[in-house]
Scaffold this active site. Structure first.
Site, mmCIF file in Angstrom:
data_model
loop_
_atom_site.group_PDB
_atom_site.id
_atom_site.type_symbol
_atom_site.label_atom_id
_atom_site.label_comp_id
_atom_site.label_asym_id
_atom_site.label_seq_id
_atom_site.Cartn_x
_atom_site.Cartn_y
_atom_site.Cartn_z
ATOM 1 N N SER A 158 -59.582 -1.781 89.087
ATOM 2 C CA SER A 158 -59.111 -3.144 89.342
ATOM 3 C C SER A 158 -60.260 -4.067 89.740
ATOM 4 O O SER A 158 -61.308 -3.632 90.221
ATOM 5 C CB SER A 158 -58.061 -3.144 90.449
HETATM 6 N N1 SAH Z 1 -56.496 1.590 91.773
HETATM 7 C C1 SAH Z 1 -57.031 1.988 90.503
HETATM 8 C C2 SAH Z 1 -56.220 1.352 89.402
HETATM 9 C C3 SAH Z 1 -56.234 2.171 88.188
HETATM 10 S S1 SAH Z 1 -55.241 1.512 86.871
HETATM 11 C C4 SAH Z 1 -58.477 1.588 90.373
HETATM 12 O O1 SAH Z 1 -58.843 0.495 90.833
HETATM 13 O O2 SAH Z 1 -59.253 2.339 89.802
HETATM 14 C C5 SAH Z 1 -53.657 2.203 87.231
HETATM 15 C C6 SAH Z 1 -53.558 3.685 87.347
HETATM 16 O O3 SAH Z 1 -52.196 4.015 87.471
HETATM 17 C C7 SAH Z 1 -54.080 4.451 86.128
HETATM 18 O O4 SAH Z 1 -55.019 5.392 86.542
HETATM 19 C C8 SAH Z 1 -52.828 5.110 85.554
HETATM 20 O O5 SAH Z 1 -53.091 6.372 84.964
HETATM 21 C C9 SAH Z 1 -51.971 5.242 86.786
HETATM 22 N N2 SAH Z 1 -50.537 5.352 86.514
HETATM 23 C C10 SAH Z 1 -49.804 4.770 85.538
HETATM 24 N N3 SAH Z 1 -48.516 5.121 85.636
HETATM 25 C C11 SAH Z 1 -48.418 5.945 86.714
HETATM 26 C C12 SAH Z 1 -47.340 6.638 87.343
HETATM 27 N N4 SAH Z 1 -46.079 6.554 86.910
HETATM 28 N N5 SAH Z 1 -47.622 7.386 88.423
HETATM 29 C C13 SAH Z 1 -48.889 7.495 88.900
HETATM 30 N N6 SAH Z 1 -49.937 6.864 88.351
HETATM 31 C C14 SAH Z 1 -49.708 6.090 87.280
#
Ligand code: SAH
Length: 223
Positions: free
Chosen positions: A69
């Site tokens: 993010s």
């Molecule tokens: N906070 C992270 C954001 C990553 S993007 C950062 O800044 O790096 C969002 C993340 O949510 C991804 O890694 C994706 O694989 C995960 N995600 C998507 N659907 C999900 C679910 N149902 N349960 C857990 N994680 C999920």
């Protein structure tokens, strides 16, 4: 060198806080949150071919169609949680682990759920390498939260959900906050601050229009 770049990133976050203050109602974020943004090394959480852009105030690809993010959004969402040092916090969407690491500096214990095993493993390697020892991870569907360690003093979802998952509301302590982007995939989404009052009633406040990758509602781990 990267110290200067990280300070520049913090300056950029502060500028964006000012630019968006009419929408968010905030013209500054908590000094402690900003201190943590200055400390947690974002470059450790981005893929090696992205290191040169690690301190840009924007999202970056981390593989598997996911992103780390934008630093401003990480700071804003962290601020919205209003964490206390003794808190236990739940994060949905570990991804790169950068938001997780930020939370780990402001709360006592962090529980983080990720759907894609490979991302979770990579994030855990970075936590170990940097010595963050109050982070607990699980691979699974974040729509279900992590009941075993509930209730939480704060919950943060870092992918866009189609609706507020009822399990997360159940797992939030009365008097505490849930921060979540809600909306359609790759369409309009709103960052929402949800507060559960001490009677257990739910109050919602729309804070900002945002663009997150979708929270996938699946029990099948991604690759
Ligand atoms: N906070 C992270 C954001 C990553 S993007 C950062 O800044 O790096 C969002 C993340 O949510 C991804 O890694 C994706 O694989 C995960 N995600 C998507 N659907 C999900 C679910 N149902 N349960 C857990 N994680 C999920």
């Amino acid at each position: 060198m990267s110290r200067n770049k990280q300070q520049q990133m913090v300056d950029d976050i502060e500028s964006e806080v000012l630019l968006t203050h009419r929408m968010t109602g905030r013209d500054h974020l908590s000094p402690r949150v900003m201190e943590v943004m200055r400390e947690v090394p974002r470059d450790a959480f981005v893929p090696s071919d992205m290191k040169h852009a690690a301190f840009c105030n924007g999202p970056l690809p981390i593989g598997h169609g996911q992103t780390i993010s934008q630093p401003y959004i990480v700071a804003l969402m962290t601020d919205m949680l209003a964490l206390q040092p003794d808190d236990r916090v739940l994060e949905i969407g570990t991804g790169s682990g950068y938001q997780t690491a930020t939370l780990s500096q402001l709360a006592k214990q962090v529980y983080s759920v990720e759907l894609v095993p490979e991302l979770s493993r990579k994030a855990q390697d970075v936590f170990r390498h940097l010595g963050y020892d109050n982070i607990h991870v699980r691979i699974g569907n974040g729509y279900e939260g992590w009941a075993e360690h509930a209730p939480y003093d704060g919950i943060i979802v870092t992918a866009a959900a189609s609706h507020i998952p009822p399990a997360l509301l159940d797992q939030l302590k009365p008097g505490k906050r849930l921060v979540i982007p809600v909306g359609e995939p790759y369409s309009y989404q709103e960052l929402i601050l949800v507060e559960k009052d001490i009677q257990g009633d739910i109050h919602k406040q729309n804070v900002l229009g945002v663009a997150f990758v979708p929270l996938v509602d699946s029990d099948q781990p991604g690759e």
